[in-house]
Design a protein around this motif. Sequence first.
Motif, PDB file in Angstrom:
ATOM      1  N   PRO A 246       0.823  -1.208   0.000  1.00  0.00           N
ATOM      2  CA  PRO A 246       0.000   0.000   0.000  1.00  0.00           C
ATOM      3  C   PRO A 246       0.858   1.260   0.000  1.00  0.00           C
ATOM      4  N   TRP A 267      -5.220  -0.022  -3.257  1.00  0.00           N
ATOM      5  CA  TRP A 267      -4.277   0.127  -2.139  1.00  0.00           C
ATOM      6  C   TRP A 267      -3.165   1.117  -2.480  1.00  0.00           C
ATOM      7  N   ALA A 319      -5.555   3.673   1.815  1.00  0.00           N
ATOM      8  CA  ALA A 319      -4.624   2.692   1.245  1.00  0.00           C
ATOM      9  C   ALA A 319      -4.381   1.540   2.210  1.00  0.00           C
ATOM     10  N   GLY A 323      -5.340  -2.347   1.583  1.00  0.00           N
ATOM     11  CA  GLY A 323      -4.302  -3.365   1.649  1.00  0.00           C
ATOM     12  C   GLY A 323      -4.661  -4.496   2.586  1.00  0.00           C
TER      13      GLY A 323
END
Length: 332
Positions: A246, A267, A319, A323
């Motif tokens: 990420p 991500w 992000a 992830g």
Amino acid sequence: MILVLRALGVGDLATAVPALRGLRAAFPDQEVALAVPDWLAPLVDLIGCVDRVVPTDGLTPREWGIPSPYLAVNLHGQGPQSHQLLLAADPQRLGAFACPAADHHDGPHWDPDEHEVLRWCRLLAWYGIAADPTDLGLRRPSPHRVPVGVTIVHPGAKAVGKRWAPGRFAALARELTGQGHRVVVTGSAAERGLAERVVSGAGLPGTSVLAGRIDLAELAALVAHGRLVVSADTGIAHLATAYGTPSVVLFGPVSPYRWGPPPDRPWHRTLWTQELTVPAGSSAPARAAGAGGPEPWRRDTPALASISLESVLDAVGEADRAGRERSAVTAK
């Protein structure tokens, strides 16, 4: 032999990976030699499709000292210097963008607004060579010499105009630490002072400074086994893309539509113009914060100073969540 020129930096090499693998697949019986700066050799090893590194420092004229290539491919630029450098190797054929100044009329025309990955795949397609632009992954190195699961803050960039303010990076590192991230600060040896300034401003221990303390192979391992990367538009952002780590990338003078991560990877988040989060690879017109209505992306984007700490923290959260969700799905 297939001789390929890409004598640039980390991000440049990472964006050429699909084209390099396309060449390998198209010429399985030929040796693939890559002309790059010798300090990039550890990263070339992680691509897995190059047989030989030919150390090359930029576009300085040189004696190649290699057999005449069957094909020389210019993944460096549009010429004429790069074309002429490869022609000096006396190839049977040159694969490159059209450049009348180098007396090269074969090849497609250059598109200055094209994404860097797509650019080189399109070049190869002109010559009947297939390349998959999504094939960006690199071999995952062992993490035995680097910490695992850390959040990497990378405040530097070769171009000073791509750098966010050190004080903001320090505030970001402090906030992320308070949220439970284990933060380290990376950079080149020349950026060691910058990294120390960020760590000091964040109230982190000196051991958090990894700038100038790890080599390129170790940086790749750090990213491959990291939790998250926050950086400017520079090489480490492309390592995050290659490993699916990420990331949040801060863009300034250059558009993320030319150098950003792929559009199908939530991500990865990119920030460009004032307080605006851009889904990775998005191509739709967007609205700048505070604007009276929707407007297309402008080439003269606002300074990086207009990207706020709050917008970066929001993007980090997005992000990081994406992830974790991907990891949970993969683990099932």
